[in-house]
Design a protein around this motif. Sequence first.
Motif, mmCIF file in Angstrom:
data_model
loop_
_atom_site.group_PDB
_atom_site.id
_atom_site.type_symbol
_atom_site.label_atom_id
_atom_site.label_comp_id
_atom_site.label_asym_id
_atom_site.label_seq_id
_atom_site.Cartn_x
_atom_site.Cartn_y
_atom_site.Cartn_z
ATOM 1 N N GLN A 506 -29.512 66.794 3.322
ATOM 2 C CA GLN A 506 -29.675 67.655 4.461
ATOM 3 C C GLN A 506 -28.561 68.518 4.472
ATOM 4 O O GLN A 506 -28.566 69.407 5.444
ATOM 5 C CB GLN A 506 -29.951 66.916 5.596
ATOM 6 C CG GLN A 506 -31.113 66.129 5.715
ATOM 7 C CD GLN A 506 -32.541 66.821 5.638
ATOM 8 O OE1 GLN A 506 -32.670 67.827 6.369
ATOM 9 N NE2 GLN A 506 -33.630 66.054 4.868
ATOM 10 N N LEU A 507 -27.512 68.587 3.622
ATOM 11 C CA LEU A 507 -26.630 69.575 3.717
ATOM 12 C C LEU A 507 -26.654 70.385 2.330
ATOM 13 O O LEU A 507 -26.862 69.823 1.435
ATOM 14 C CB LEU A 507 -25.336 68.565 3.714
ATOM 15 C CG LEU A 507 -25.052 67.823 4.913
ATOM 16 C CD1 LEU A 507 -23.613 67.269 4.848
ATOM 17 C CD2 LEU A 507 -25.041 68.598 6.308
ATOM 18 N N LEU A 508 -25.926 71.660 2.554
ATOM 19 C CA LEU A 508 -25.354 72.384 1.354
ATOM 20 C C LEU A 508 -23.906 72.491 1.600
ATOM 21 O O LEU A 508 -23.348 72.696 2.320
ATOM 22 C CB LEU A 508 -25.973 73.809 1.436
ATOM 23 C CG LEU A 508 -27.509 73.966 1.311
ATOM 24 C CD1 LEU A 508 -28.063 75.183 1.337
ATOM 25 C CD2 LEU A 508 -27.921 73.543 -0.091
ATOM 26 N N ASP A 623 -16.293 79.278 -3.016
ATOM 27 C CA ASP A 623 -15.515 78.815 -4.102
ATOM 28 C C ASP A 623 -14.066 77.974 -3.986
ATOM 29 O O ASP A 623 -13.844 77.233 -4.483
ATOM 30 C CB ASP A 623 -15.120 79.867 -5.290
ATOM 31 C CG ASP A 623 -16.137 80.854 -5.620
ATOM 32 O OD1 ASP A 623 -17.183 80.109 -5.988
ATOM 33 O OD2 ASP A 623 -16.181 81.921 -5.868
ATOM 34 N N ARG A 624 -13.507 78.255 -2.783
ATOM 35 C CA ARG A 624 -12.013 77.673 -2.704
ATOM 36 C C ARG A 624 -12.027 76.906 -1.310
ATOM 37 O O ARG A 624 -11.128 76.670 -0.677
ATOM 38 C CB ARG A 624 -11.024 78.803 -2.541
ATOM 39 C CG ARG A 624 -11.125 79.517 -3.953
ATOM 40 C CD ARG A 624 -9.880 80.533 -4.089
ATOM 41 N NE ARG A 624 -9.821 81.565 -3.070
ATOM 42 C CZ ARG A 624 -10.412 82.747 -3.259
ATOM 43 N NH1 ARG A 624 -11.193 82.959 -4.301
ATOM 44 N NH2 ARG A 624 -10.332 83.716 -2.308
ATOM 45 N N ARG A 625 -13.311 76.478 -0.655
ATOM 46 C CA ARG A 625 -13.075 75.809 0.599
ATOM 47 C C ARG A 625 -14.348 74.774 0.621
ATOM 48 O O ARG A 625 -15.273 74.827 -0.202
ATOM 49 C CB ARG A 625 -13.234 76.884 1.830
ATOM 50 C CG ARG A 625 -12.365 77.513 2.071
ATOM 51 C CD ARG A 625 -12.552 78.500 3.258
ATOM 52 N NE ARG A 625 -11.610 79.290 3.987
ATOM 53 C CZ ARG A 625 -11.481 79.827 5.023
ATOM 54 N NH1 ARG A 625 -12.544 79.843 5.600
ATOM 55 N NH2 ARG A 625 -10.174 80.441 5.191
ATOM 56 N N ILE A 626 -14.022 73.623 1.329
ATOM 57 C CA ILE A 626 -14.956 72.747 1.531
ATOM 58 C C ILE A 626 -15.818 73.112 2.779
ATOM 59 O O ILE A 626 -15.258 73.285 3.835
ATOM 60 C CB ILE A 626 -14.624 71.137 1.903
ATOM 61 C CG1 ILE A 626 -13.659 70.757 0.817
ATOM 62 C CG2 ILE A 626 -15.714 70.252 1.998
ATOM 63 C CD1 ILE A 626 -14.380 70.643 -0.732
ATOM 64 N N GLU A 627 -16.904 73.560 2.624
ATOM 65 C CA GLU A 627 -17.904 74.309 3.737
ATOM 66 C C GLU A 627 -19.295 73.235 3.587
ATOM 67 O O GLU A 627 -19.668 72.821 2.662
ATOM 68 C CB GLU A 627 -18.090 75.740 3.432
ATOM 69 C CG GLU A 627 -16.996 76.443 3.213
ATOM 70 C CD GLU A 627 -16.481 77.216 4.620
ATOM 71 O OE1 GLU A 627 -16.747 76.502 5.622
ATOM 72 O OE2 GLU A 627 -15.681 77.948 4.444
ATOM 73 N N ALA A 628 -19.805 73.294 4.922
ATOM 74 C CA ALA A 628 -21.203 72.821 4.913
ATOM 75 C C ALA A 628 -22.162 73.233 5.692
ATOM 76 O O ALA A 628 -21.931 73.843 7.083
ATOM 77 C CB ALA A 628 -20.868 71.163 5.408
ATOM 78 N N LEU A 629 -23.310 73.379 5.337
ATOM 79 C CA LEU A 629 -24.471 73.890 6.106
ATOM 80 C C LEU A 629 -25.584 72.800 6.333
ATOM 81 O O LEU A 629 -25.510 71.893 5.424
ATOM 82 C CB LEU A 629 -25.227 75.009 5.460
ATOM 83 C CG LEU A 629 -24.205 76.182 5.208
ATOM 84 C CD1 LEU A 629 -25.490 77.219 4.247
ATOM 85 C CD2 LEU A 629 -23.744 76.853 6.257
ATOM 86 N N VAL A 630 -26.001 72.568 7.365
ATOM 87 C CA VAL A 630 -26.920 71.794 8.015
ATOM 88 C C VAL A 630 -28.220 72.227 8.239
ATOM 89 O O VAL A 630 -28.459 73.358 8.654
ATOM 90 C CB VAL A 630 -26.474 70.802 8.938
ATOM 91 C CG1 VAL A 630 -26.571 71.651 10.325
ATOM 92 C CG2 VAL A 630 -27.480 69.618 9.180
ATOM 93 N N ARG A 631 -29.482 71.504 7.791
ATOM 94 C CA ARG A 631 -30.844 72.059 7.800
ATOM 95 C C ARG A 631 -31.186 71.405 9.348
ATOM 96 O O ARG A 631 -30.878 70.361 9.695
ATOM 97 C CB ARG A 631 -31.482 71.310 6.649
ATOM 98 C CG ARG A 631 -32.999 71.800 6.907
ATOM 99 C CD ARG A 631 -33.895 71.275 5.777
ATOM 100 N NE ARG A 631 -35.405 71.651 5.826
ATOM 101 C CZ ARG A 631 -36.105 71.642 4.943
ATOM 102 N NH1 ARG A 631 -35.812 71.225 3.591
ATOM 103 N NH2 ARG A 631 -37.417 71.882 5.021
ATOM 104 N N VAL A 632 -31.905 72.634 9.880
ATOM 105 C CA VAL A 632 -32.170 72.285 11.188
ATOM 106 C C VAL A 632 -33.752 71.740 10.991
ATOM 107 O O VAL A 632 -34.745 72.733 10.953
ATOM 108 C CB VAL A 632 -32.335 73.321 12.156
ATOM 109 C CG1 VAL A 632 -32.735 73.240 13.524
ATOM 110 C CG2 VAL A 632 -30.754 73.944 12.370
ATOM 111 N N ASN A 633 -33.846 70.387 11.432
ATOM 112 C CA ASN A 633 -35.348 69.995 11.115
ATOM 113 C C ASN A 633 -36.345 69.946 12.411
ATOM 114 O O ASN A 633 -37.591 70.177 12.177
ATOM 115 C CB ASN A 633 -35.257 68.640 10.740
ATOM 116 C CG ASN A 633 -34.377 68.366 9.350
ATOM 117 O OD1 ASN A 633 -34.983 69.116 8.632
ATOM 118 N ND2 ASN A 633 -33.633 67.360 9.130
ATOM 119 N N ASP A 634 -35.716 69.847 13.478
ATOM 120 C CA ASP A 634 -36.622 69.796 14.866
ATOM 121 C C ASP A 634 -37.210 71.383 14.846
ATOM 122 O O ASP A 634 -36.618 72.538 14.817
ATOM 123 C CB ASP A 634 -35.698 69.839 16.107
ATOM 124 C CG ASP A 634 -36.540 69.805 17.390
ATOM 125 O OD1 ASP A 634 -36.807 68.681 17.929
ATOM 126 O OD2 ASP A 634 -36.747 70.913 17.826
#
Length: 694
Positions: A506-508, A623-634
Amino acid sequence: MSATPGQIPRDDSLPEDRFLDREESWLQFNQRVLELAEDQGLPLLERVRFLAIFATNLDEFFMVRVAGLLRRMATGLAVRSASGRQPREVLERTAVIAHDLMLRHAACFRDDVLPALSKQDIEILRWEELAETEREHLRRLFRERIYPVLTPLVVDSAHPFPYISGLSLNLAIVVRDPDTEARLFARVKVPEVLPRFMEASPNRFTPLEDVIAAHLTQLFSGMEILEHHAFRVTRNQDLEVDDDITEDLLQALERELLRRRFGPVVRLEVEESISPEVLDLLTDELGVEERQIYRVPGPLNLGGLNQIADLDRSELKYPPFVPSKAALPTELSVFTALRERDVVVHHPYDSFATTVQRMVEEAAADPRVLAIKQTLYRTSGDSPIVDALIDAAAAGKQVVVVVEIKARFDESANIEWARKLEQAGCHVVYGFVGLKTHCKLLLVVRQEPDGTLRRYCHIGTGNYHPKTARLYEDLGLLTADREIAEDVTELFNHLTGYSRQVSYRQLLVAPNTLRSGLVLRIEREIGHHRAGRPAHIRFKCNSLVDEVVIDALYRASQAGVPVDVWVRGICALRPGVPGLSENIRVRSVLGRFLEHSRVFAYECGGNPEVWFGSADLMHRNLDRRIEALVRVNDVGHRDELLRLLDKGVAADTSSWWLAGDGVWTRHHNDADSPALDIQTHLMRSRRWRTVDGG
């Protein structure tokens, strides 16, 4: 197509001139800030604050962007930009734009804001404009508070030209010895520990350097003062630490923070009244080129106008706003509420203290909580978040904090509270080798009454900073969803244990799957459109620079997919270009709050996908960071976010519109159809969705 290893290739079949220059685009963003200062429809002290924001923004632009470009040119690493410009051409172009903006900024202050302040009995006056009683008051103040902290430095054969620290305000002084007739140059640094503007009488202020200049004979007793001029230097203040080879990153950063003061000069600001002789001396001693000299009307350093904006004159400011506390029911614990449903919070419209902060504080106090894991990029020194984590460690809970001490301009503060966490018994991990940890994650592990372990998470777009949460617009998901919790757990293991996890449910996550995940979904949207299914791409971000993502959006537009981009700052995409981007609209919203959330939405044939998280569409983020997107399921949360995105780019919403030539035009109130201020709309509604997410 061309690419570097591990990256999606850029589409070389598209026109070469398809990208706008990112440095010029940043300056245009700051121009939009200046337009808010020029807007006579805004409360007066808010206009003063926008003048200050413009000045400090421009300081950062020179310290980081211009300095970085100069450094790359000096080392031979600079290459032609994506916009097709050579590095020197970029520098020359940005110098012209920046100088024009600085003159416009000074004119707004002098010709518009100062007279408006005067009408409200708030005055900023030069020394010669003060009454004699006010001068006498300041003379006493000079003797008691200012004189003791001044250090006059003369330049002669025995005293070399002094070091001028970055962003310091200084007086360049020429004195003459009446005995020898010798002319000498001297410098006095304007103390940063004193207010930028000294109060001569209630609500009547004068610049600190004017008070010092009026008393130079006390600093140079027996000498004749021939002339004096204010000047200010901006230096390279971007950090250079190679954490691939540094064994102790914390100590390396502390050393680099000391060296930062001595970076090369990238800008010299002088009052336009400066004499050619003094300017030539400064130019020679500081080693600056003509294009690095910025002559503007005084006073300099208008970033100090925050002092005036902070005056207790509520009638000249935005009306008070109290965030909603309805997102989480107060009669239930956070954990009970999250077992029932996900919660999406929208700051500052939703209270940070009663949602995210409350979650950390409840976790620290709850005897059933076994572990807390959190990323911290920026927070305040007196943060209740840090205090709660310390309390949790003291209670015997496992507390793991991933601290990014290389958060630009917050390095020193981050080092201080990171050491505080370590001393309290928290496990502190200092970032990730070669990558900044920019994702906003919180994981709470709790043993439920039935003995099972359940994990609760927060994934957000903004920092865990209680103060900025009242000023920054951000989104956050609070959830007990099992798949999301598993993803967040694995991502923390990646951050602290260097696992090789690259894909999630559930993350990118950047740098492995975020860019490719966004581009894949853009390509899917093209497929939906070609198959006759609903297709629409909506992005909201701070900056859009990444060429691969932009090229994918161009291909979507060429295929007929409508694309809406809501961007706060830099945008290198050219919208509305026939045959390339006629289906792309780009809008920018600036106002009371700093638009900061990043949202990515796809229509997906009628079953929309919405993601949000920490990542902007820039090379450094992807490219040079730890980033996270989460999917909104509701579904309720998803639909409300889609409505928010549509409202932000609507034709009747107050915003700036970007044209294909790179020019931004403000679409605001007019006599026939006043535009909607989306931030005011959200404040008035107090909640942008119902409590149950419907």
